[in-house]
Design a protein around this motif. Sequence first.
Motif: not given
Length: 209
Positions: A140-144
Amino acid sequence: MPRVIEVHPENPQARLLKQAADILHGGGVAAVPTDSSYALVCHLDDKAAAEKLRRIREVDDKHHLTLLCRDLSELASYARVDNKQYRLLKHATPGPYTFLLEATKEVPRRVSHPSRRTIGLRVPEHKMLQELLDVFGQPLLSTTLIPPGETEPLNDPEEIRERFRGQVEIVLDAGACPMAPTTVVDLTGDEPVLVRLGRGDPAKLGLSA
């Protein structure tokens, strides 16, 4: 209004994870707990979802997005890693570390750093998230999940739902997170470089804070 799905942190219900995975496969953006803090996630290959992820955070294409992987077996498809780097990754994963690596051609240009062709990669040590990744079937592509203009990530699923109305489709509630960012290590040079000190102990990687 985003839907909040309550899942057990240690024994997450398979049917609920399947519902979440279906929404992500359909182009949705989800807020999920990790072993560091809550994160926004979406389908890696969905251009509109990735752009939405950046809009929510109000970050540009120079902001490193991260691939959440189940384990290192998925690594070769997305990053170029030599034997020395692999040994370090194996020693530190799963855990609260993000590694900056040279991206392969499998990584869409829109989600890698525009000038360096690098990508963040991590293998989280969070039971629910690990099982979601397993059900989803790919990274999965993620960011905080840090609201625009703020410095701290959100940790309350209900607050996330209220503050991100009309922006995220679901919030997976598996309880509070540690509220500490990952330790970020750049592996694109000859030697590892500590970029950000976080929850992961850099000494485990032979680095000093």
